[in-house]
Design a protein around this motif. Structure first.
Motif, PDB file in Angstrom:
ATOM      1  N   MET A   1       0.840  -1.201   0.000  1.00 37.50           N
ATOM      2  CA  MET A   1       0.000   0.000   0.000  1.00 37.50           C
ATOM      3  C   MET A   1       0.872   1.248   0.000  1.00 37.50           C
ATOM      4  O   MET A   1       1.971   1.250   0.564  1.00 37.50           O
ATOM      5  N   ILE A   2       0.384   2.305  -0.640  1.00 35.49           N
ATOM      6  CA  ILE A   2       1.037   3.614  -0.581  1.00 35.49           C
ATOM      7  C   ILE A   2       0.177   4.524   0.290  1.00 35.49           C
ATOM      8  O   ILE A   2      -0.994   4.752  -0.006  1.00 35.49           O
ATOM      9  N   HIS A   3       0.764   5.019   1.389  1.00 31.93           N
ATOM     10  CA  HIS A   3       0.052   5.900   2.309  1.00 31.93           C
ATOM     11  C   HIS A   3       0.497   7.343   2.045  1.00 31.93           C
ATOM     12  O   HIS A   3       1.689   7.654   2.144  1.00 31.93           O
ATOM     13  N   ILE A   4      -0.438   8.193   1.727  1.00 34.46           N
ATOM     14  CA  ILE A   4      -0.145   9.605   1.477  1.00 34.46           C
ATOM     15  C   ILE A   4      -0.946  10.424   2.477  1.00 34.46           C
ATOM     16  O   ILE A   4      -2.178  10.318   2.546  1.00 34.46           O
ATOM     17  N   LYS A   5      -0.265  11.233   3.272  1.00 34.75           N
ATOM     18  CA  LYS A   5      -0.953  11.971   4.336  1.00 34.75           C
ATOM     19  C   LYS A   5      -0.545  13.445   4.340  1.00 34.75           C
ATOM     20  O   LYS A   5       0.633  13.772   4.466  1.00 34.75           O
ATOM     21  N   ASN A   6      -1.537  14.302   4.170  1.00 27.26           N
ATOM     22  CA  ASN A   6      -1.371  15.765   4.268  1.00 27.26           C
ATOM     23  C   ASN A   6      -0.185  16.259   3.437  1.00 27.26           C
ATOM     24  O   ASN A   6       0.634  17.057   3.898  1.00 27.26           O
ATOM     25  N   LEU A   7      -0.122  15.788   2.200  1.00 29.94           N
ATOM     26  CA  LEU A   7       0.996  16.107   1.322  1.00 29.94           C
ATOM     27  C   LEU A   7       0.882  17.533   0.796  1.00 29.94           C
ATOM     28  O   LEU A   7      -0.148  17.939   0.265  1.00 29.94           O
ATOM     29  N   ASN A   8       1.959  18.299   0.961  1.00 30.41           N
ATOM     30  CA  ASN A   8       2.038  19.653   0.427  1.00 30.41           C
ATOM     31  C   ASN A   8       3.345  19.811  -0.340  1.00 30.41           C
ATOM     32  O   ASN A   8       4.399  19.331   0.105  1.00 30.41           O
ATOM     33  N   TYR A   9       3.255  20.494  -1.475  1.00 31.60           N
ATOM     34  CA  TYR A   9       4.482  20.761  -2.229  1.00 31.60           C
ATOM     35  C   TYR A   9       4.351  22.090  -2.966  1.00 31.60           C
ATOM     36  O   TYR A   9       3.281  22.428  -3.487  1.00 31.60           O
ATOM     37  N   TYR A  10       5.453  22.808  -3.003  1.00 31.69           N
ATOM     38  CA  TYR A  10       5.513  24.069  -3.741  1.00 31.69           C
ATOM     39  C   TYR A  10       6.970  24.365  -4.078  1.00 31.69           C
ATOM     40  O   TYR A  10       7.898  23.876  -3.420  1.00 31.69           O
ATOM     41  N   TYR A  11       7.173  25.152  -5.141  1.00 30.80           N
ATOM     42  CA  TYR A  11       8.494  25.691  -5.447  1.00 30.80           C
ATOM     43  C   TYR A  11       8.626  27.068  -4.807  1.00 30.80           C
ATOM     44  O   TYR A  11       9.681  27.456  -4.339  1.00 30.80           O
ATOM     45  N   LYS A  12       7.511  27.815  -4.795  1.00 33.62           N
ATOM     46  CA  LYS A  12       7.424  29.090  -4.092  1.00 33.62           C
ATOM     47  C   LYS A  12       6.224  29.015  -3.145  1.00 33.62           C
ATOM     48  O   LYS A  12       5.164  28.537  -3.525  1.00 33.62           O
ATOM     49  N   LYS A  13       6.385  29.513  -1.927  1.00 36.56           N
ATOM     50  CA  LYS A  13       5.335  29.351  -0.916  1.00 36.56           C
ATOM     51  C   LYS A  13       4.001  29.948  -1.341  1.00 36.56           C
ATOM     52  O   LYS A  13       2.941  29.455  -0.977  1.00 36.56           O
ATOM     53  N   ASN A  14       4.051  31.011  -2.112  1.00 35.48           N
ATOM     54  CA  ASN A  14       2.806  31.663  -2.518  1.00 35.48           C
ATOM     55  C   ASN A  14       2.204  31.028  -3.773  1.00 35.48           C
ATOM     56  O   ASN A  14       1.177  31.486  -4.269  1.00 35.48           O
ATOM     57  N   LYS A  15       2.849  29.980  -4.283  1.00 39.91           N
ATOM     58  CA  LYS A  15       2.323  29.277  -5.459  1.00 39.91           C
ATOM     59  C   LYS A  15       2.323  27.764  -5.207  1.00 39.91           C
ATOM     60  O   LYS A  15       3.187  27.036  -5.692  1.00 39.91           O
ATOM     61  N   PRO A  16       1.357  27.288  -4.415  1.00 44.44           N
ATOM     62  CA  PRO A  16       1.313  25.850  -4.109  1.00 44.44           C
ATOM     63  C   PRO A  16       1.029  25.018  -5.351  1.00 44.44           C
ATOM     64  O   PRO A  16       0.326  25.458  -6.270  1.00 44.44           O
ATOM     65  N   ILE A  17       1.576  23.812  -5.372  1.00 46.16           N
ATOM     66  CA  ILE A  17       1.308  22.865  -6.456  1.00 46.16           C
ATOM     67  C   ILE A  17       0.381  21.768  -5.960  1.00 46.16           C
ATOM     68  O   ILE A  17      -0.568  21.381  -6.637  1.00 46.16           O
ATOM     69  N   LEU A  18       0.644  21.273  -4.750  1.00 45.14           N
ATOM     70  CA  LEU A  18      -0.222  20.282  -4.109  1.00 45.14           C
ATOM     71  C   LEU A  18      -0.482  20.722  -2.679  1.00 45.14           C
ATOM     72  O   LEU A  18       0.449  21.143  -1.977  1.00 45.14           O
TER      73      LEU A  18
END
Length: 268
Positions: A1-18
Motif C-alpha cells: 500500500m502507498i500511504h499519502i498523508k497531508n501532502l504539500n508541495y511548492y516551489y514558491k510558498k505563494n504558489k502551491p502545487i499540491l
C-alpha cells in the motif's frame, strides 16, 4: 500500500502545487491520475518516487518513506517519465546494465514485449524515433516487475495499434502485490484498465473513488433529450451525455471524459 498523508508541495510558498493531499493506494489495482495541465500530476508521481521531497506531510510505501532513497526503496519502485532520456547504447547493452538494479526483472517479458511492439532489439537507442523509444522504455518499465510502477502519460505519442498492445501489456503486468499509477490526459487509452480514479484540481485531490463505487453511485447514459434530474450533462453532435444518480443500481459504462468534465465543473 502507498500511504499519502497531508501532502504539500511548492516551489514558491505563494504558489502551491499540491495542498493537503491524502489517500491510500492499495495493492492489486491500477490507478488513473487525471488533472488539467499544470495541476501537479507529474510532481505527484515524482514525490511518490522519491525524486522530490514533500514540503509538508509524508508518503510511505509500506514501511518505507519516499524520502529514504535507500537501495531497498528504489528496487521496489519504477517511475517512467513522459519523455525518457535517450542513450547512445544498443538495446541489449542498455538492458544488461540497467536490469541489474531490479531483482525481479524479466528478460523474457521484456524481449517478448519488444516483439509485440515491433522493436528490433539490435537497434541503437538514440537512432530510434521518439515513439519507438517510448515503447522501448515502457517495455523495460513493465519488465522491471517492481511492486510500484508510476507511468507519466505512457500512451502519449503512440500510434493506435501500439496503444492496444500497451493496454494488453499493462493488463498482464498487474497482480495482487503491485500498484500501477498512470497519469494521463488520454483517458480513452486506459479507461478500461482502471480500478480507481484520482483527480487533481486547484492543487487538491478532489476525487478519489474506485470504478466499482463510481458505477454504483452514478449512471452514465446518452439520450436524445435533456434530463432534468441530471447531476451533469453535456451535449455532443447527436445526443446528450448525462450523469445521474444510480438510484436503481443499473449497470452503465463509465465515461471518464464526461466524469472528468463533471468534476472540473464541481458537479460531483
Amino acid at each position: 500500500m502507498i500511504h499519502i498523508k497531508n501532502l504539500n508541495y511548492y516551489y514558491k510558498k505563494n504558489k502551491p502545487i499540491l495542498q493537503n493531499v491524502s489517500s491510500n493506494l492499495e495493492t492489486g489495482k491500477i490507478y488513473g491520475l487525471l488533472g488539467l495541465n499544470g495541476e501537479g500530476k507529474t510532481t505527484f508521481l515524482k514525490l511518490i518516487a522519491g525524486i522530490l521531497f514533500p514540503r509538508e506531510g509524508n508518503i510511505a510505501l509500506e514501511q518505507l518513506k519516499s524520502t529514504s532513497r535507500t537501495k531497498e526503496f528504489h528496487a521496489q519502485i519504477y517511475f517512467l517519465p513522459d519523455q525518457p532520456l535517450s542513450y547512445s547504447l544498443n538495446i541489449d547493452k542498455y538492458v544488461s546494465i540497467y536490469s541489474s538494479f531490479y531483482e525481479n526483472f524479466s528478460l523474457d517479458f521484456f524481449y517478448q514485449s519488444l516483439q509485440d511492439l515491433h522493436i528490433d532489439r539490435n537497434n541503437s537507442i538514440n537512432s530510434m524515433s521518439l515513439g519507438q523509444q517510448k515503447k522501448l522504455f515502457l517495455a523495460f518499465a513493465l519488465a522491471a516487475n517492481t511492486k510500484y510502477l508510476l507511468l507519466d502519460e505512457p500512451t502519449n505519442g503512440l500510434d493506435i495499434p501500439s496503444k492496444a498492445i500497451v493496454r494488453k501489456l499493462l493488463a498482464k503486468s498487474i497482480d495482487e502485490n503491485k500498484i500501477i499509477l498512470i497519469s494521463t490526459h488520454l483517458v480513452k487509452d486506459v479507461e478500461n484498465l482502471l480500478d480507481h480514479l484520482l483527480i487533481l484540481k486547484d492543487c487538491e485531490l478532489v476525487f478519489d473513488m474506485s470504478t466499482i463505487d463510481i458505477s454504483n453511485k452514478y449512471k452514465f447514459q446518452y439520450t436524445t433529450e435533456s434530463i432534468t434530474e441530471a447531476l451533469y450533462q453535456e451535449t455532443s453532435l447527436a445526443n446528450y451525455k448525462t450523469i445521474t444518480e444510480n438510484v436503481l443500481q443499473e449497470e452503465s459504462l463509465i465515461d471518464l471524459e464526461v466524469l472528468f468534465n463533471a468534476v472540473q465543473q464541481n458537479k460531483l
